[in-house]
Write a protein that holds these residues in place. Structure first.
Motif, mmCIF file in Angstrom:
data_model
loop_
_atom_site.group_PDB
_atom_site.id
_atom_site.type_symbol
_atom_site.label_atom_id
_atom_site.label_comp_id
_atom_site.label_asym_id
_atom_site.label_seq_id
_atom_site.Cartn_x
_atom_site.Cartn_y
_atom_site.Cartn_z
ATOM 1 N N ARG A 1 0.708 -1.030 -0.057
ATOM 2 C CA ARG A 1 -0.118 -0.127 -0.251
ATOM 3 C C ARG A 1 0.868 1.176 0.027
ATOM 4 N N LYS A 2 2.023 1.153 -0.248
ATOM 5 C CA LYS A 2 3.059 2.181 -0.579
ATOM 6 C C LYS A 2 3.990 1.854 -1.457
ATOM 7 N N ALA A 3 4.517 3.008 -2.217
ATOM 8 C CA ALA A 3 5.739 2.503 -3.006
ATOM 9 C C ALA A 3 6.573 3.896 -3.198
ATOM 10 N N THR A 4 7.842 3.726 -2.977
ATOM 11 C CA THR A 4 8.655 4.688 -3.121
ATOM 12 C C THR A 4 9.941 4.306 -4.257
ATOM 13 N N MET A 5 10.217 5.060 -5.124
ATOM 14 C CA MET A 5 10.796 4.957 -6.609
ATOM 15 C C MET A 5 11.490 5.969 -7.058
ATOM 16 N N TYR A 6 12.704 5.731 -7.668
ATOM 17 C CA TYR A 6 13.159 6.833 -8.509
ATOM 18 C C TYR A 6 12.299 6.860 -9.836
ATOM 19 N N MET A 7 12.290 8.133 -10.467
ATOM 20 C CA MET A 7 11.584 8.253 -11.687
ATOM 21 C C MET A 7 12.317 7.140 -12.700
ATOM 22 N N PRO A 8 11.696 6.469 -13.485
ATOM 23 C CA PRO A 8 12.319 5.666 -14.328
ATOM 24 C C PRO A 8 13.137 6.417 -15.431
ATOM 25 N N GLY A 9 14.062 5.733 -16.060
ATOM 26 C CA GLY A 9 15.032 6.341 -17.209
ATOM 27 C C GLY A 9 14.168 6.575 -18.298
ATOM 28 N N GLY A 10 14.983 7.068 -19.319
ATOM 29 C CA GLY A 10 14.241 7.252 -20.646
ATOM 30 C C GLY A 10 13.547 8.454 -21.087
ATOM 31 N N CYS A 11 14.282 9.230 -21.853
ATOM 32 C CA CYS A 11 13.591 10.415 -22.446
ATOM 33 C C CYS A 11 14.418 10.690 -23.800
ATOM 34 N N ASN A 12 14.938 9.667 -24.500
ATOM 35 C CA ASN A 12 15.865 10.017 -25.491
ATOM 36 C C ASN A 12 14.771 10.030 -26.878
ATOM 37 N N PHE A 13 13.625 9.623 -26.657
ATOM 38 C CA PHE A 13 12.708 9.778 -28.119
ATOM 39 C C PHE A 13 11.738 10.761 -27.856
ATOM 40 N N GLY A 14 11.621 11.603 -26.727
ATOM 41 C CA GLY A 14 10.638 12.859 -26.643
ATOM 42 C C GLY A 14 10.430 12.721 -25.110
ATOM 43 N N ASN A 15 9.425 13.486 -24.779
ATOM 44 C CA ASN A 15 8.902 13.698 -23.395
ATOM 45 C C ASN A 15 8.254 12.199 -23.018
ATOM 46 N N ARG A 16 8.454 11.854 -22.037
ATOM 47 C CA ARG A 16 7.888 10.549 -21.510
ATOM 48 C C ARG A 16 7.434 10.648 -20.062
ATOM 49 N N ARG B 1 9.685 14.742 -5.628
ATOM 50 C CA ARG B 1 10.767 15.689 -5.209
ATOM 51 C C ARG B 1 12.109 14.839 -5.609
ATOM 52 N N ASP B 2 13.083 15.640 -5.993
ATOM 53 C CA ASP B 2 14.490 15.113 -6.195
ATOM 54 C C ASP B 2 14.625 13.666 -6.952
ATOM 55 N N GLY B 3 13.543 13.827 -8.028
ATOM 56 C CA GLY B 3 13.463 12.846 -8.940
ATOM 57 C C GLY B 3 12.881 11.229 -8.132
ATOM 58 N N ILE B 4 12.242 11.501 -6.918
ATOM 59 C CA ILE B 4 11.751 10.387 -6.305
ATOM 60 C C ILE B 4 9.969 10.248 -6.342
ATOM 61 N N ILE B 5 9.553 9.274 -6.371
ATOM 62 C CA ILE B 5 7.949 9.212 -6.252
ATOM 63 C C ILE B 5 7.681 8.541 -5.006
ATOM 64 N N ARG B 6 6.735 9.094 -4.258
ATOM 65 C CA ARG B 6 6.488 8.385 -3.252
ATOM 66 C C ARG B 6 4.812 8.201 -3.178
ATOM 67 N N ILE B 7 4.277 7.174 -3.234
ATOM 68 C CA ILE B 7 2.931 7.377 -3.228
ATOM 69 C C ILE B 7 2.390 6.002 -2.043
ATOM 70 N N VAL B 8 1.248 6.438 -1.699
ATOM 71 C CA VAL B 8 0.852 5.624 -0.516
ATOM 72 C C VAL B 8 -1.036 5.396 -0.748
ATOM 73 N N ALA B 9 -1.305 4.563 -0.177
ATOM 74 C CA ALA B 9 -2.875 4.201 -0.007
ATOM 75 C C ALA B 9 -3.422 3.598 1.015
ATOM 76 N N ASP B 10 -4.402 4.167 1.685
ATOM 77 C CA ASP B 10 -4.791 3.439 3.004
ATOM 78 C C ASP B 10 -5.497 1.974 2.370
ATOM 79 N N GLU B 11 -6.218 2.412 0.986
ATOM 80 C CA GLU B 11 -6.724 0.956 0.326
ATOM 81 C C GLU B 11 -6.784 1.260 -1.113
#
Ligand code: UD1
Length: 435
Positions: free
Chosen positions: A107-122, A145-155
């Motif tokens: 119910r939560k995930a923290t992750m760097y933004m994934p790579g990849g932008c060499n063929f346009g906005n992704r 923030r700082d290229g890190i995604i932090r998402i949470v969900a109670d449910e």
């Protein structure tokens, strides 16, 4: 860093076997992180992106045991963190699937933004908006923030999601998050690529309830437990198969490509027939050849989501269009900036001009060997194809980018008579340019 050195103008003949699908296995490995028991995955290609994903999964706590060539036993039951912050997350695009998988598990995930932008906005806004509709927070662009995604969900709640752009990544990610959500999730305007069906089939084999994958409406009924416990074999790689079909075509060779799904190749075979190539096919093979006196007809390609012509075969197909007499057009409708490789092809003799999202290709071109760069995975494959067709020697720099998606490419090409070898080079590799 590495380069390939190719002595061109040979006419390949013989047989090639296609490996497991890169984009399917990356989704399946992420999906395996949600299971409540172990599973076995077969037909896993030994490519750089898969090695990166396996390493990321291990740093989450999954136990991964190689059983035999291409077969791994995956035990996710000891996963102990929702933070995917191994630096390799930034290197591969498909790491975004860990958002859906970890959100499901913790119910939560923290992750760097994934790579990849060499063929346009992704962007990954569609993934995040979908998670938000299912009850997650931290999904606005300003939350990153700082290229890190932090998402949470109670449910995580089943919901109705309409994708306003057809997105492969968002379709799979939302399917993952819906698998153990409470209630039913309907994903409309879903992408239909073969690897979406493969991830759904894998999850269903492990206990999920997903219907409609491969159509534009996917219905996922959340289940409380995903027991796993089964073995699953990954589908063949559509893009690798297409690349070898084009290898035969651009060299006027005669090659039979085995272990592919002919239906997945239709967007390519129909165009090759139109151009004048011979195509024969059976249940799991396609033979590409050409009669000696045939002059190839020009044609037009438009990339679009499956069952349209795949953007990941666009650079390779452009090399093929260079062989036709007259003006052909290649329209790139998926990515904004996927013609960066054209100057490399021009340096080998191609006469191509780019007007907005269209490449105008004038042929036939007699390629001459040159030193060129593999600007990304598929652009690099296109350089190899041009090198195979060219007179003289072609050196493809940064060929390690090609190794990300093509298992044993040197071995396979040599097996059909190509002269290609690996040499070390000093050029910088930018690891953020990943498919
Ligand atoms: C996947 C493939 C990639 C392929 C692409 C299209 C993997 C690891 N990569 O990439 O090789 O080129 O599909 O077949 O499987 N979009 C948005 N918002 C989003 C997501 C996408 O606007 O949140 C847009 C993109 O800008 C693009 C289009 O949707 O114009 C398609 O992108 P998508 O199908 O999501 O590509 P990826 O999943 O990144």
């Amino acid at each position: 860093m590495s380069s390939y050195r190719i002595v061109g103008a040979k006419r390949p003949h013989g047989d090639v076997n296609i490996s497991g699908s890169k984009n399917a296995v990356l989704g399946i490995l992420a999906a395996a992180m949600m299971l409540d028991g172990p599973c076995t995955i077969e037909n896993v290609p030994d490519i750089v992106d898969v090695r990166a994903m396996l390493e990321i999964c291990e740093t989450l706590g999954a136990k991964i045991t190689p059983v035999s060539d291409g077969t791994y036993e995956i035990d996710p039951t000891k996963i102990n963190t929702f933070e995917a912050t191994n630096v390799k997350v930034k290197n591969i695009r498909a790491s975004y699937y860990l958002l859906g998988a970890l959100l499901t598990r913790f119910r939560k995930a923290t992750m760097y933004m994934p790579g990849g932008c060499n063929f346009g906005n992704r962007p990954i806004d569609l993934h995040l908006k979908g998670f938000q509709k299912m009850g997650a927070k931290g999904t606005r662009a300003t939350d990153i923030r700082d290229g890190i995604i932090r998402i949470v969900a109670d449910e995580l709640k089943g919901t109705h999601i309409f994708l306003d752009v057809v997105s492969v990544g968002a379709t799979i990610n939302l399917m993952l998050a819906a698998t153990k959500a409470n209630g039913v999730t309907v994903i409309e305007n879903a992408a239909k690529e073969p690897h979406i069906v493969d991830v759904a089939n894998f999850l269903n084999a492990m206990g999920a309830n997903i219907k409609g994958a491969g159509t534009d409406t996917i219905r996922v009924k959340g289940v409380p437990v995903l027991p796993g416990g089964y073995s699953y074999s990954v589908i063949p790689d559509q893009i690798e198969a297409g690349t070898y079909m084009i290898a035969a075509a651009v060299t006027r060779g005669d090659v039979t490509i085995h272990n592919l799904i002919p239906k997945h190749m239709e967007p390519l075979t129909v165009k090759m027939l139109e151009m004048g190539y011979n195509i024969e096919q059976g249940d799991d093979w396609i033979r590409v050849s050409i009669d000696d006196d045939v002059e190839l007809e020009p044609t037009n390609f438009k990339t679009s989501p499956y069952p349209g012509f795949p953007t990941d075969l666009q650079p390779q197909a452009t090399v093929m269009l260079c062989q036709a007499r007259g003006l052909s057009r290649m329209h790139e409708n998926v990515w904004d900036n996927r013609f960066q490789y054209i100057p490399e092809l021009q340096s080998m003799g191609a006469t191509i001009s780019v007007v907005e999202k269209m490449a105008l290709v004038n042929g036939p071109v007699h390629f001459s060997g040159a030193s060129v760069n593999a600007l990304d995975l598929r652009a690099g494959a296109a350089m190899v194809l041009a090198g195979l067709a060219a007179d003289g020697v072609t050196t493809v720099y940064s060929a390690n980018r090609i190794d990300r998606g093509y298992e044993k490419i040197l071995e396979k090409l040599r097996g059909i008579g190509a002269e290609i070898e690996h040499i070390d080079d000093e050029l910088e590799h930018n690891p953020s340019e990943e498919e």
